[in-house]
Write a protein that holds these residues in place. Structure first.
Motif, mmCIF file in Angstrom:
data_model
loop_
_atom_site.group_PDB
_atom_site.id
_atom_site.type_symbol
_atom_site.label_atom_id
_atom_site.label_comp_id
_atom_site.label_asym_id
_atom_site.label_seq_id
_atom_site.Cartn_x
_atom_site.Cartn_y
_atom_site.Cartn_z
ATOM 1 N N HIS A 1 7.735 4.582 4.798
ATOM 2 C CA HIS A 1 8.108 3.190 5.043
ATOM 3 C C HIS A 1 8.095 2.413 3.734
ATOM 4 C CE1 HIS A 1 8.170 0.052 8.547
ATOM 5 N NE2 HIS A 1 9.285 0.100 7.864
ATOM 6 N N TYR A 2 7.821 1.115 3.796
ATOM 7 C CA TYR A 2 7.975 0.252 2.619
ATOM 8 C C TYR A 2 7.307 0.820 1.359
ATOM 9 C CZ TYR A 2 8.469 -2.946 6.570
ATOM 10 O OH TYR A 2 8.823 -3.525 7.749
ATOM 11 N N VAL A 3 8.035 0.773 0.252
ATOM 12 C CA VAL A 3 7.425 0.958 -1.059
ATOM 13 C C VAL A 3 6.826 -0.405 -1.413
ATOM 14 C CG1 VAL A 3 7.887 1.433 -3.489
ATOM 15 C CG2 VAL A 3 9.114 2.706 -1.700
ATOM 16 N N PRO A 4 5.519 -0.463 -1.668
ATOM 17 C CA PRO A 4 4.887 -1.774 -1.886
ATOM 18 C C PRO A 4 5.647 -2.596 -2.928
ATOM 19 C CG PRO A 4 3.247 -0.051 -1.811
ATOM 20 C CD PRO A 4 4.577 0.637 -1.770
ATOM 21 N N LEU A 5 5.907 -3.839 -2.602
ATOM 22 C CA LEU A 5 6.845 -4.636 -3.407
ATOM 23 C C LEU A 5 6.357 -4.903 -4.829
ATOM 24 C CD1 LEU A 5 8.106 -7.232 -0.757
ATOM 25 C CD2 LEU A 5 9.180 -5.093 -1.497
ATOM 26 N N HIS A 6 5.031 -4.979 -5.025
ATOM 27 C CA HIS A 6 4.541 -5.291 -6.373
ATOM 28 C C HIS A 6 4.893 -4.180 -7.361
ATOM 29 C CE1 HIS A 6 1.404 -2.717 -4.767
ATOM 30 N NE2 HIS A 6 1.021 -2.487 -6.002
ATOM 31 N N LYS B 1 9.696 -8.509 -11.574
ATOM 32 C CA LYS B 1 10.519 -9.572 -12.162
ATOM 33 C C LYS B 1 10.208 -10.943 -11.547
ATOM 34 C CE LYS B 1 14.764 -7.944 -12.679
ATOM 35 N NZ LYS B 1 16.182 -7.693 -12.319
ATOM 36 N N PHE B 2 10.015 -10.967 -10.241
ATOM 37 C CA PHE B 2 10.005 -12.246 -9.525
ATOM 38 C C PHE B 2 8.645 -12.663 -8.961
ATOM 39 C CE2 PHE B 2 14.411 -10.604 -8.557
ATOM 40 C CZ PHE B 2 15.062 -11.461 -9.427
ATOM 41 N N ALA B 3 7.686 -11.746 -8.959
ATOM 42 C CA ALA B 3 6.433 -12.029 -8.254
ATOM 43 C C ALA B 3 5.241 -11.717 -9.141
ATOM 44 C CB ALA B 3 6.386 -11.172 -6.992
ATOM 45 N N ARG B 4 4.060 -12.060 -8.651
ATOM 46 C CA ARG B 4 2.874 -11.589 -9.361
ATOM 47 C C ARG B 4 1.840 -11.125 -8.343
ATOM 48 N NH1 ARG B 4 -1.410 -14.945 -9.531
ATOM 49 N NH2 ARG B 4 -1.083 -17.113 -8.926
ATOM 50 N N SER B 5 0.846 -10.420 -8.837
ATOM 51 C CA SER B 5 -0.179 -9.876 -7.956
ATOM 52 C C SER B 5 -1.508 -10.518 -8.259
ATOM 53 C CB SER B 5 -0.317 -8.363 -8.157
ATOM 54 O OG SER B 5 0.909 -7.740 -7.903
ATOM 55 N N HIS B 6 -2.339 -10.637 -7.227
ATOM 56 C CA HIS B 6 -3.697 -11.112 -7.456
ATOM 57 C C HIS B 6 -4.641 -9.962 -7.144
ATOM 58 C CE1 HIS B 6 -6.864 -14.140 -7.858
ATOM 59 N NE2 HIS B 6 -7.478 -13.405 -6.958
ATOM 60 N N GLY B 7 -5.388 -9.515 -8.140
ATOM 61 C CA GLY B 7 -6.304 -8.391 -7.946
ATOM 62 C C GLY B 7 -5.611 -7.067 -8.170
ATOM 63 N N ASP B 8 -6.327 -5.993 -7.915
ATOM 64 C CA ASP B 8 -5.782 -4.682 -8.295
ATOM 65 C C ASP B 8 -4.938 -4.022 -7.198
ATOM 66 O OD1 ASP B 8 -7.687 -3.923 -6.500
ATOM 67 O OD2 ASP B 8 -8.842 -2.687 -7.886
ATOM 68 N N LEU B 9 -4.934 -4.572 -5.989
ATOM 69 C CA LEU B 9 -4.112 -4.027 -4.891
ATOM 70 C C LEU B 9 -4.363 -2.518 -4.688
ATOM 71 C CD1 LEU B 9 -0.666 -5.857 -5.175
ATOM 72 C CD2 LEU B 9 -2.911 -6.791 -4.682
ATOM 73 N N ALA B 10 -5.628 -2.151 -4.733
ATOM 74 C CA ALA B 10 -5.991 -0.725 -4.669
ATOM 75 C C ALA B 10 -5.523 -0.069 -3.370
ATOM 76 C CB ALA B 10 -7.506 -0.569 -4.815
#
Ligand SMILES: *Cc1c(COP(=O)(O)O)cnc(C)c1O
Length: 386
Positions: free
Chosen positions: A330-335, A342-351
């Motif tokens: 299913h989805y490839v994680p967008l981050h 290009k368009f987004a940012r992440s908060h934390g390590d998203l482990a």
């Protein structure tokens, strides 16, 4: 394993097969004969009313996709460039793209290891003075922790948008998914539980958004007010686009809505049959089954398993394919995607988001699936995963 000969004339088990009730063949010709095939024709009105009554919501606006509904919802946030919307990275691209198109920046936080939904304990730390909304996705129609999320939103004065693409007829402590946030979106894409090819709805739970939602959906015009006699001519008043659902699609959708209880019952049966069959494999830690937290009632939208590693996942997918069984990831994680960077940012390590989605397989799941087909999938999964 590889020495096993493939049985001759083995039936292919597809991943999906859209269910047709039969009445689509009755209602679509009616829509043609009505000579009102554009938006807000007779069938669109039926679908709208059905949604409003079934969900008990102030307004449901029929649109040509869930993506369109997400775009309208994002425009309703009236974002200034750089304003932020906190969301899960584990979703379809249009959840995030809608925010980007509206001038915002998606801010991804990690997902929960049990449901793969946004981890509500990670939201508050990601809030900045620029945060305007939280966008949640109820993965597999298993609800996010909405009590906590709504409380955070209230405390920080944020709008909550539910991407309820999977979720028609699913609930959270008795409340239908799609009726909890300020705004919500459903999908009636071919792959969802109720379908019409391409289609969606925007659910407006908070009336303060309604007037502008109608305008954005009507190409930025006040045509809805004009039809109600509230203005004597209509014209361009705001941004918007051609977001309406054709009445041809609505005719198809109406046939599906009429049979919703039957469709959902069957899908829940199929889901439960998988869940029961895979208990043994979970006990032996061959794979992990979906977790349905207390208070969450889903609609049998999809069935997935988590394998111990991504390598094992790919191996299982390959082996199922050899058996003519079409399982998918299913989805490839967008981050981790080009657009996300290009368009987004992440908060934390998203482990968690960097791990579980790569170990997930979705199994064939469709209304007309026979027990025999399902048994073949179950047996093949056990063989492939052991
Ligand atoms: C299917 C889906 C969408 C897009 O729906 P469309 O109707 O195809 O635009 C958006 N978000 C999620 C979570 C989905 O599963």
């Amino acid at each position: 394993m590889t020495t096993l000969a493939k049985p001759a004339l083995q039936e292919t088990i597809p991943f999906n097969a859209p269910y047709v009730t039969g009445n689509e063949f009755v209602y679509m010709p009616q829509a043609i004969n009505n000579k009102q095939t554009a938006g807000d024709g007779p069938f669109s009105k039926k679908c709208k009313q059905w949604l409003e009554e079934t969900l008990g919501v102030p307004s449901a606006l029929m649109v040509n996709s869930c993506t369109s509904a997400l775009e309208i919802a994002s425009l309703l946030l009236a974002l200034d460039p750089g304003d932020e919307v906190i969301m899960t990275p584990y979703t379809f691209v249009t959840t995030a793209n809608a925010v980007v198109k509206a001038g915002g920046v998606p801010v991804f936080v990690d997902i929960r290891p049990d449901t793969l939904n946004i981890d509500e304990t990670k939201i508050e730390a990601a809030i900045t003075p620029r945060t305007k909304a939280i966008m949640v996705v109820h993965y597999a129609a298993i609800a996010c922790e909405m009590t906590t999320i709504m409380a955070i939103a209230k405390k920080h004065n944020l709008v909550v948008i539910e991407d309820a693409a999977h979720c028609i007829n699913a609930s959270y402590f008795g409340q239908e998914l799609g009726t909890i946030g300020h705004l919500a979106t459903y999908s009636f894409h071919e792959t969802k539980n109720l379908t019409c090819g391409e289609g969606g709805a925007l659910i407006v739970n908070n009336k303060r958004f309604l007037a502008r939602a109608e305008i954005i959906r009507h190409s930025g015009t006040n045509r809805a007010q004009f039809f109600r006699g509230q203005v004597d001519k209509y014209s361009w008043v705001d941004i918007g686009s051609a977001y309406m659902m054709s009445d041809l699609n609505a005719a198809y959708l109406w046939a599906q809505m009429e049979q919703m209880p039957q469709i959902m019952d069957r899908r829940r049966q199929i889901w439960k049959r998988y869940q029961d069959a895979f208990l043994g494999g979970e006990m032996q830690e061959t794979f992990r089954r979906p977790v349905v937290p207390q208070g969450c009632e889903h609609n049998g939208h999809l069935y997935y398993l988590l394998l111990p590693t991504s390598e094992k996942r790919d191996e299982v997918l390959g082996k199922l394919k050899e058996q003519d069984i079409h399982a998918v990831f299913h989805y490839v994680p967008l981050h981790s995607s080009e657009g996300g960077k290009k368009f987004a940012r992440s908060h934390g390590d998203l482990a968690v988001a960097n791990d579980l989605p790569y170990r997930l397989i979705r199994l064939p799941f469709f209304y007309s699936m026979s027990n025999r087909q399902q048994d073949r999938v179950i047996e093949a999964v056990y063989q492939a995963a052991r």
